[in-house]
Design a protein around this motif. Structure first.
Motif, PDB file in Angstrom:
ATOM      1  N   LEU A  74      -1.527  -5.149  -6.504  1.00 44.22           N
ATOM      2  CA  LEU A  74      -2.904  -5.318  -6.035  1.00 44.22           C
ATOM      3  C   LEU A  74      -3.670  -6.338  -6.891  1.00 44.22           C
ATOM      4  O   LEU A  74      -4.449  -7.143  -6.371  1.00 44.22           O
ATOM      5  N   LEU A  97     -10.008  -2.112   0.326  1.00 47.69           N
ATOM      6  CA  LEU A  97      -8.631  -1.782   0.696  1.00 47.69           C
ATOM      7  C   LEU A  97      -8.693  -1.165   2.095  1.00 47.69           C
ATOM      8  O   LEU A  97      -9.254  -0.076   2.277  1.00 47.69           O
ATOM      9  N   ASP A 122      -8.143   2.595   3.147  1.00 48.62           N
ATOM     10  CA  ASP A 122      -9.157   3.594   2.807  1.00 48.62           C
ATOM     11  C   ASP A 122     -10.314   3.410   3.786  1.00 48.62           C
ATOM     12  O   ASP A 122     -11.100   2.463   3.665  1.00 48.62           O
ATOM     13  N   ALA A 134      -1.598   9.457  -7.838  1.00 45.09           N
ATOM     14  CA  ALA A 134      -1.451   8.372  -6.860  1.00 45.09           C
ATOM     15  C   ALA A 134      -2.566   7.337  -6.993  1.00 45.09           C
ATOM     16  O   ALA A 134      -2.599   6.375  -6.227  1.00 45.09           O
ATOM     17  N   TYR A 135      -3.452   7.535  -7.971  1.00 51.41           N
ATOM     18  CA  TYR A 135      -4.663   6.715  -8.030  1.00 51.41           C
ATOM     19  C   TYR A 135      -4.839   6.035  -9.382  1.00 51.41           C
ATOM     20  O   TYR A 135      -4.222   6.413 -10.369  1.00 51.41           O
ATOM     21  N   GLY A 136      -5.789   5.080  -9.397  1.00 46.40           N
ATOM     22  CA  GLY A 136      -6.376   4.657 -10.656  1.00 46.40           C
ATOM     23  C   GLY A 136      -7.388   5.718 -11.022  1.00 46.40           C
ATOM     24  O   GLY A 136      -8.072   6.248 -10.142  1.00 46.40           O
ATOM     25  N   GLU A 149      -4.050   3.455 -14.478  1.00 46.35           N
ATOM     26  CA  GLU A 149      -3.466   3.383 -13.138  1.00 46.35           C
ATOM     27  C   GLU A 149      -2.328   4.387 -13.030  1.00 46.35           C
ATOM     28  O   GLU A 149      -1.400   4.402 -13.845  1.00 46.35           O
ATOM     29  N   LYS A 150      -2.415   5.229 -12.016  1.00 44.37           N
ATOM     30  CA  LYS A 150      -1.390   6.209 -11.679  1.00 44.37           C
ATOM     31  C   LYS A 150      -0.856   6.977 -12.903  1.00 44.37           C
ATOM     32  O   LYS A 150       0.329   6.916 -13.240  1.00 44.37           O
ATOM     33  N   ILE A 198     -11.319   4.797  -5.484  1.00 42.10           N
ATOM     34  CA  ILE A 198     -11.094   4.671  -4.045  1.00 42.10           C
ATOM     35  C   ILE A 198     -11.269   3.186  -3.687  1.00 42.10           C
ATOM     36  O   ILE A 198     -11.913   2.435  -4.437  1.00 42.10           O
ATOM     37  N   GLY A 199     -10.685   2.778  -2.564  1.00 36.07           N
ATOM     38  CA  GLY A 199     -10.553   1.333  -2.296  1.00 36.07           C
ATOM     39  C   GLY A 199     -11.791   0.525  -1.968  1.00 36.07           C
ATOM     40  O   GLY A 199     -11.824  -0.216  -0.975  1.00 36.07           O
ATOM     41  N   TYR A 209     -14.515  -1.944  -4.298  1.00 38.44           N
ATOM     42  CA  TYR A 209     -14.872  -2.452  -5.615  1.00 38.44           C
ATOM     43  C   TYR A 209     -15.907  -3.559  -5.459  1.00 38.44           C
ATOM     44  O   TYR A 209     -15.847  -4.326  -4.495  1.00 38.44           O
ATOM     45  N   GLN A 222      -1.561  -4.755 -11.893  1.00 36.52           N
ATOM     46  CA  GLN A 222      -2.499  -3.757 -11.369  1.00 36.52           C
ATOM     47  C   GLN A 222      -3.946  -4.229 -11.523  1.00 36.52           C
ATOM     48  O   GLN A 222      -4.362  -4.651 -12.602  1.00 36.52           O
ATOM     49  N   THR A 272      -6.451  -2.293 -11.605  1.00 34.87           N
ATOM     50  CA  THR A 272      -7.048  -1.354 -12.571  1.00 34.87           C
ATOM     51  C   THR A 272      -6.922  -1.904 -14.001  1.00 34.87           C
ATOM     52  O   THR A 272      -7.865  -1.811 -14.792  1.00 34.87           O
ATOM     53  N   ARG A 279     -13.811   9.938   2.733  1.00 36.41           N
ATOM     54  CA  ARG A 279     -12.773   8.914   2.685  1.00 36.41           C
ATOM     55  C   ARG A 279     -11.514   9.433   3.376  1.00 36.41           C
ATOM     56  O   ARG A 279     -11.099  10.574   3.158  1.00 36.41           O
TER      57      ARG A 279
HETATM   58  C1  G1P Z   1      -4.590   1.336  -5.128  1.00 34.97           C
HETATM   59  C2  G1P Z   1      -5.113   1.133  -6.552  1.00 34.97           C
HETATM   60  C3  G1P Z   1      -5.533   2.468  -7.152  1.00 34.97           C
HETATM   61  C4  G1P Z   1      -6.554   3.135  -6.243  1.00 34.97           C
HETATM   62  C5  G1P Z   1      -6.003   3.257  -4.804  1.00 34.97           C
HETATM   63  C6  G1P Z   1      -7.080   3.757  -3.867  1.00 34.97           C
HETATM   64  O1  G1P Z   1      -3.393   2.059  -5.188  1.00 34.97           O
HETATM   65  O2  G1P Z   1      -4.088   0.540  -7.335  1.00 34.97           O
HETATM   66  O3  G1P Z   1      -6.101   2.270  -8.421  1.00 34.97           O
HETATM   67  O4  G1P Z   1      -6.867   4.407  -6.760  1.00 34.97           O
HETATM   68  O5  G1P Z   1      -5.547   1.993  -4.316  1.00 34.97           O
HETATM   69  O6  G1P Z   1      -6.587   3.926  -2.567  1.00 34.97           O
HETATM   70  P1  G1P Z   1      -2.330   2.099  -3.966  1.00 34.97           P
HETATM   71  O7  G1P Z   1      -2.870   3.100  -2.992  1.00 34.97           O
HETATM   72  O8  G1P Z   1      -2.297   0.710  -3.394  1.00 34.97           O
HETATM   73  O9  G1P Z   1      -1.047   2.531  -4.575  1.00 34.97           O
END
Ligand code: G1P
Length: 291
Positions: free
Chosen positions: A111, A131, A134, A170-172, A193-194, A207-208, A210, A232, A234, A255
């Motif tokens: 990303l 993103l 989302d 699964a998130y930042g 990140e994750k 969440i996507g 920023y 990343q 993040t 969301r």
């Molecule tokens: C990405 C970002 C992550 C964020 C997430 C939100 O992760 O890297 O930091 O929390 O989107 O949807 P991905 O879902 O692409 O793995």
């Protein structure tokens, strides 16, 4: 630096592996939530937030995204011939919505790398990142909420939401303290990140959405590969903390992770129930199911 957020970057170069086989030849950003592709929800949100330049970071086999926002002469001519004025208006509304600028990400390097691809098109001004998988259902569009905060703080802002349990991995994830004057704002002090569940600094997931200052581009240029062997976003934002304030913003709204099969199913039910044309009949249908 212009004070306004005018440009919105849409990373849309991913493979969409969570939605195979549908995404084998269809970009995941073009999957329909009820009857509108995911990316259109995001573009409408960006326009509603006052952005007037939409930048999409694409890849091979993603032409459908550009086609969607382009004029479709044959389709329009056919609808006109058949007197289908409602559908004609719908189709024209999409093609008149925006003039997309696109840039290709030639390698799937994460990303942060996708956002870095947009550097020349963004230039030296604050910008939004959306993103598209989302999808945020909110009384005031999420990005508009964030732009309103940006106009006060002139610093980077990350949308955040509480995620319970191991799903946080699964998130930042951000670390920080509430800003006393605004209970929805966090003064961010760290980002991971994750993380493994036990190592997550909080339950506040990114969440996507920023809003970022352009300094993040310099940082991304020099950020080493992180989680998953990818560059990343993040990690780039974490670098901003050395010199700038970064805020987390707990947005008002729901969301949906529409890039995920279960998330898409839930979003479909909720969005369909809210529709005037589909909702009543769909509600009756759901009630009739013997679950
Ligand atoms: C990405 C970002 C992550 C964020 C997430 C939100 O992760 O890297 O930091 O929390 O989107 O949807 P991905 O879902 O692409 O793995």
């Amino acid at each position: 630096m212009p004070a306004k957020v005018r440009k919105a970057v849409f990373p849309a170069a991913g493979f969409g592996t969570r939605f195979l086989p549908a995404t084998k030849s269809i970009p995941k950003e073009m999957l329909a939530l009820v009857d509108k592709p995911l990316i259109q929800y995001g573009v409408e949100e960006a326009l509603a937030a006052g952005c007037d330049q939409i930048i999409v970071v694409t890849a091979r086999d993603k032409a459908a995204i550009e086609d969607h926002f382009d004029t479709s002469y044959e389709l329009e001519a056919m609808l006109e011939r058949r007197g289908k004025t409602d559908l004609l208006a719908l189709v024209r509304q999409v093609s008149c919505m925006t003039q997309l600028a696109t840039i290709r990400q030639k390698e799937a390097m994460g990303l942060g790398h996708a956002v870095l691809m947009a550097r020349e098109l963004v230039g030296d001004e604050p910008f939004a990142v959306i993103l598209p998988d989302d999808v945020i259902d909110a009384p005031t569009p999420c990005l508009k909420q964030m732009v309103d905060i940006f106009d006060q703080v002139h610093s980077s802002i990350l949308a955040t939401q509480v995620v319970e349990g191991p799903a946080i991995s699964a998130y930042g994830v951000l670390d920080g303290a509430h800003v006393p004057s605004n209970p929805r704002l966090f003064d961010v002090t760290g980002l991971v990140e994750k993380p493994r569940p036990a190592e997550a600094p909080s339950k506040n997931a990114i969440i996507g959405r920023y809003i970022l200052t352009p300094k993040v581009f310099d940082l991304l240029e020099h950020t080493p590969l992180g989680a998953g062997g990818e560059l990343q976003l993040t990690d780039g934002i974490k670098g901003l903390l050395q010199t700038e304030k970064v805020y987390g913003y707990s947005f008002e709204g729901t969301r949906h992770d529409a890039g995920d099969k279960f998330g898409m199913l839930k979003a479909t039910v909720e969005f369909a129930l809210k529709r005037d044309d589909l909702g009543p009949a769909f509600r009756e249908y759901l009630k009739s199911l013997k679950l």
